[in-house]
Scaffold this motif. Structure first.
Motif, PDB file in Angstrom:
ATOM      1  N   TYR A 106       0.861  -1.181   0.000  1.00 60.56           N
ATOM      2  CA  TYR A 106       0.000   0.000   0.000  1.00 60.56           C
ATOM      3  C   TYR A 106       0.897   1.231   0.000  1.00 60.56           C
ATOM      4  N   GLY A 107       0.807   2.010  -1.045  1.00 61.54           N
ATOM      5  CA  GLY A 107       1.669   3.180  -1.161  1.00 61.54           C
ATOM      6  C   GLY A 107       3.125   2.768  -1.309  1.00 61.54           C
ATOM      7  N   GLU A 108       4.017   3.654  -0.943  1.00 59.77           N
ATOM      8  CA  GLU A 108       5.450   3.404  -1.107  1.00 59.77           C
ATOM      9  C   GLU A 108       6.056   2.585   0.024  1.00 59.77           C
ATOM     10  N   THR A 109       5.499   2.708   1.225  1.00 58.19           N
ATOM     11  CA  THR A 109       6.172   2.109   2.387  1.00 58.19           C
ATOM     12  C   THR A 109       5.261   1.274   3.289  1.00 58.19           C
ATOM     13  N   SER A 110       3.969   1.195   2.983  1.00 57.65           N
ATOM     14  CA  SER A 110       3.024   0.555   3.907  1.00 57.65           C
ATOM     15  C   SER A 110       2.414  -0.704   3.301  1.00 57.65           C
ATOM     16  N   ILE A 111       1.597  -1.384   4.092  1.00 56.31           N
ATOM     17  CA  ILE A 111       0.858  -2.537   3.609  1.00 56.31           C
ATOM     18  C   ILE A 111      -0.574  -2.470   4.128  1.00 56.31           C
ATOM     19  N   ILE A 112      -1.460  -3.211   3.477  1.00 61.01           N
ATOM     20  CA  ILE A 112      -2.784  -3.486   4.021  1.00 61.01           C
ATOM     21  C   ILE A 112      -2.818  -4.970   4.351  1.00 61.01           C
ATOM     22  N   ALA A 113      -3.037  -5.279   5.621  1.00 56.43           N
ATOM     23  CA  ALA A 113      -3.023  -6.663   6.091  1.00 56.43           C
ATOM     24  C   ALA A 113      -4.434  -7.105   6.459  1.00 56.43           C
ATOM     25  N   THR A 114      -4.813  -8.271   5.967  1.00 58.26           N
ATOM     26  CA  THR A 114      -6.058  -8.906   6.385  1.00 58.26           C
ATOM     27  C   THR A 114      -5.723  -9.837   7.533  1.00 58.26           C
ATOM     28  N   GLN A 153     -10.490  -8.606   9.871  1.00 56.95           N
ATOM     29  CA  GLN A 153     -10.388  -7.156   9.718  1.00 56.95           C
ATOM     30  C   GLN A 153      -9.248  -6.831   8.752  1.00 56.95           C
ATOM     31  N   SER A 154      -9.337  -5.653   8.145  1.00 53.87           N
ATOM     32  CA  SER A 154      -8.261  -5.153   7.285  1.00 53.87           C
ATOM     33  C   SER A 154      -7.606  -3.956   7.961  1.00 53.87           C
ATOM     34  N   TYR A 155      -6.277  -3.971   8.006  1.00 53.26           N
ATOM     35  CA  TYR A 155      -5.522  -2.932   8.696  1.00 53.26           C
ATOM     36  C   TYR A 155      -4.487  -2.288   7.776  1.00 53.26           C
ATOM     37  N   ILE A 156      -4.387  -0.975   7.862  1.00 52.96           N
ATOM     38  CA  ILE A 156      -3.261  -0.272   7.258  1.00 52.96           C
ATOM     39  C   ILE A 156      -2.108  -0.299   8.263  1.00 52.96           C
ATOM     40  N   VAL A 157      -0.960  -0.791   7.813  1.00 52.83           N
ATOM     41  CA  VAL A 157       0.226  -0.825   8.664  1.00 52.83           C
ATOM     42  C   VAL A 157       1.261   0.085   8.021  1.00 52.83           C
ATOM     43  N   LYS A 158       1.497   1.201   8.652  1.00 49.42           N
ATOM     44  CA  LYS A 158       2.310   2.248   8.030  1.00 49.42           C
ATOM     45  C   LYS A 158       3.809   2.014   8.214  1.00 49.42           C
ATOM     46  N   GLY A 159       4.561   2.266   7.142  1.00 50.71           N
ATOM     47  CA  GLY A 159       6.009   2.370   7.221  1.00 50.71           C
ATOM     48  C   GLY A 159       6.797   1.082   7.345  1.00 50.71           C
ATOM     49  N   VAL A 160       6.137  -0.085   7.269  1.00 51.22           N
ATOM     50  CA  VAL A 160       6.870  -1.335   7.515  1.00 51.22           C
ATOM     51  C   VAL A 160       7.735  -1.757   6.318  1.00 51.22           C
ATOM     52  N   GLN A 175       9.700   0.513   4.750  1.00 50.76           N
ATOM     53  CA  GLN A 175      10.784   1.481   4.644  1.00 50.76           C
ATOM     54  C   GLN A 175      12.129   0.777   4.783  1.00 50.76           C
ATOM     55  N   SER A 176      13.147   1.359   4.214  1.00 54.72           N
ATOM     56  CA  SER A 176      14.489   0.771   4.276  1.00 54.72           C
ATOM     57  C   SER A 176      15.283   1.260   5.477  1.00 54.72           C
ATOM     58  N   SER A 177      14.649   2.014   6.347  1.00 57.41           N
ATOM     59  CA  SER A 177      15.353   2.545   7.520  1.00 57.41           C
ATOM     60  C   SER A 177      15.657   1.436   8.523  1.00 57.41           C
ATOM     61  N   LYS A 178      16.622   1.688   9.399  1.00 56.31           N
ATOM     62  CA  LYS A 178      17.019   0.707  10.405  1.00 56.31           C
ATOM     63  C   LYS A 178      15.861   0.382  11.338  1.00 56.31           C
ATOM     64  N   LYS A 179      15.033   1.369  11.652  1.00 53.93           N
ATOM     65  CA  LYS A 179      13.907   1.186  12.557  1.00 53.93           C
ATOM     66  C   LYS A 179      12.859   0.247  11.972  1.00 53.93           C
ATOM     67  N   SER A 180      12.653   0.304  10.661  1.00 53.62           N
ATOM     68  CA  SER A 180      11.606  -0.488  10.017  1.00 53.62           C
ATOM     69  C   SER A 180      12.096  -1.811   9.450  1.00 53.62           C
ATOM     70  N   GLN A 181      13.400  -2.024   9.449  1.00 53.55           N
ATOM     71  CA  GLN A 181      13.973  -3.210   8.824  1.00 53.55           C
ATOM     72  C   GLN A 181      13.411  -4.506   9.430  1.00 53.55           C
ATOM     73  N   GLY A 182      12.887  -5.367   8.567  1.00 48.91           N
ATOM     74  CA  GLY A 182      12.372  -6.660   8.995  1.00 48.91           C
ATOM     75  C   GLY A 182      10.949  -6.646   9.519  1.00 48.91           C
ATOM     76  N   LYS A 183      10.332  -5.469   9.659  1.00 44.41           N
ATOM     77  CA  LYS A 183       8.994  -5.417  10.239  1.00 44.41           C
ATOM     78  C   LYS A 183       7.929  -6.000   9.316  1.00 44.41           C
ATOM     79  N   SER A 184       8.176  -5.978   8.007  1.00 43.71           N
ATOM     80  CA  SER A 184       7.204  -6.574   7.092  1.00 43.71           C
ATOM     81  C   SER A 184       7.123  -8.088   7.277  1.00 43.71           C
ATOM     82  N   PHE A 207       2.580  -3.784  17.299  1.00 44.54           N
ATOM     83  CA  PHE A 207       2.476  -5.221  17.056  1.00 44.54           C
ATOM     84  C   PHE A 207       3.781  -5.910  17.455  1.00 44.54           C
ATOM     85  N   GLU A 208       3.644  -7.171  17.851  1.00 39.82           N
ATOM     86  CA  GLU A 208       4.793  -8.005  18.190  1.00 39.82           C
ATOM     87  C   GLU A 208       4.374  -9.460  18.031  1.00 39.82           C
TER      88      GLU A 208
END
Length: 244
Positions: free
Chosen positions: A15-23, A32-39, A41-50, A77-78
């Motif tokens: 979804y967009g450049e950096t996010s996803i929509i997860a069912t 439910q369907s959720y927008i998960v923002k920024g996961v 991204q190539s930044s160190k903070k977001s690395q591996g979150k997808s 999320f965790e």
């Protein structure tokens, strides 16, 4: 207001450049369907979150929920359970894919069903830990117990007076019905045995050959398709036929 709930990821799309929509199938709110923002991204903070949003992942989430909206948001999320084998074992992953797809095709409304959530959660955990025989038999067990949680459990059991399982009526009967959706003989007997299992470990004691397991899985899936409108075709079923 936010809510804490466990959820099982069913699918995720970009979804967009950096996010996803997860069912996600959640304990509190159903599917439910959720927008998960920024996961993404190539930044160190977001690395591996997808990676958290791989199908069949079991998550602990804090979510925003508005019943008037089709898209919700995840705040945090965790991992609720970290698989040891499922994501990396081709056969276990194929079974998980079947379970996820079967659940998606069976659910038509978003309402919560905690017992169904626990069935899915427990089955995935057992799949992760189970031996070869349990893994091969789990799709049969899960399909039958999914039908029970959806409200159309089989009635009766296999015996000399009711040796035929009528899949259209959902019960054991004395005579072969006037339609092609039934099991008889050894297939009907084994179906009754699997349906009566209460503990996952008992699946390790059921020895089936490839042909019998395929016939049963095809019939069990057909049973659900007969009772769920607009069920559709499962792409993962052909993969299980080849594996088991």
């Amino acid at each position: 207001m936010t809510h804490k709930t466990k959820g099982i990821v069913l699918r995720a799309v970009k979804y967009g450049e950096t996010s996803i929509i997860a069912t996600v199938y959640t304990e509190l709110f159903g599917i439910q369907s959720y927008i998960v923002k920024g996961v993404r991204q190539s930044s160190k903070k977001s690395q591996g979150k997808s990676n958290y949003f791989q199908p069949s992942a079991i998550l602990q989430m804090e979510v925003y929920h508005n019943e008037l909206k089709n898209l919700q948001f995840i705040k945090e999320f965790e991992w609720a359970y970290l698989y040891e084998h499922l994501f990396f074992d081709v056969i276990k992953n194929a079974v998980a894919t079947y379970m996820v797809e079967l659940l998606q095709h069976s659910l038509k409304q978003p309402e919560a069903n905690p017992e169904l959530f626990y069935l899915m959660e427990d089955s995935l955990k057992q799949l992760d830990r189970g031996d070869v025989t349990l893994t091969a038999n789990l799709p049969l067990y899960f399909t039958l117990h999914l039908a029970t949680e959806l409200g159309f459990q089989w009635q009766g059991e296999f015996n000399k007076h009711t040796p035929v399982l009528d899949l259209e009526e959902g019960q054991y009967v004395g005579d072969i019905p006037g339609h092609p959706f039934y099991l008889s003989g050894e297939l009907a007997r084994i179906s009754s045995e699997i349906n009566s299992i209460n503990f996952y470990n008992d699946l390790e004691n059921i020895q089936l050959n490839r042909t019998v397991r395929r016939q049963l899985l095809q019939s069990f899936q057909q049973y659900i398709a007969l009772h769920v409108s607009d069920f559709g075709e499962l792409r993962s079923l052909s993969v299980l036929y080849e594996l088991f």
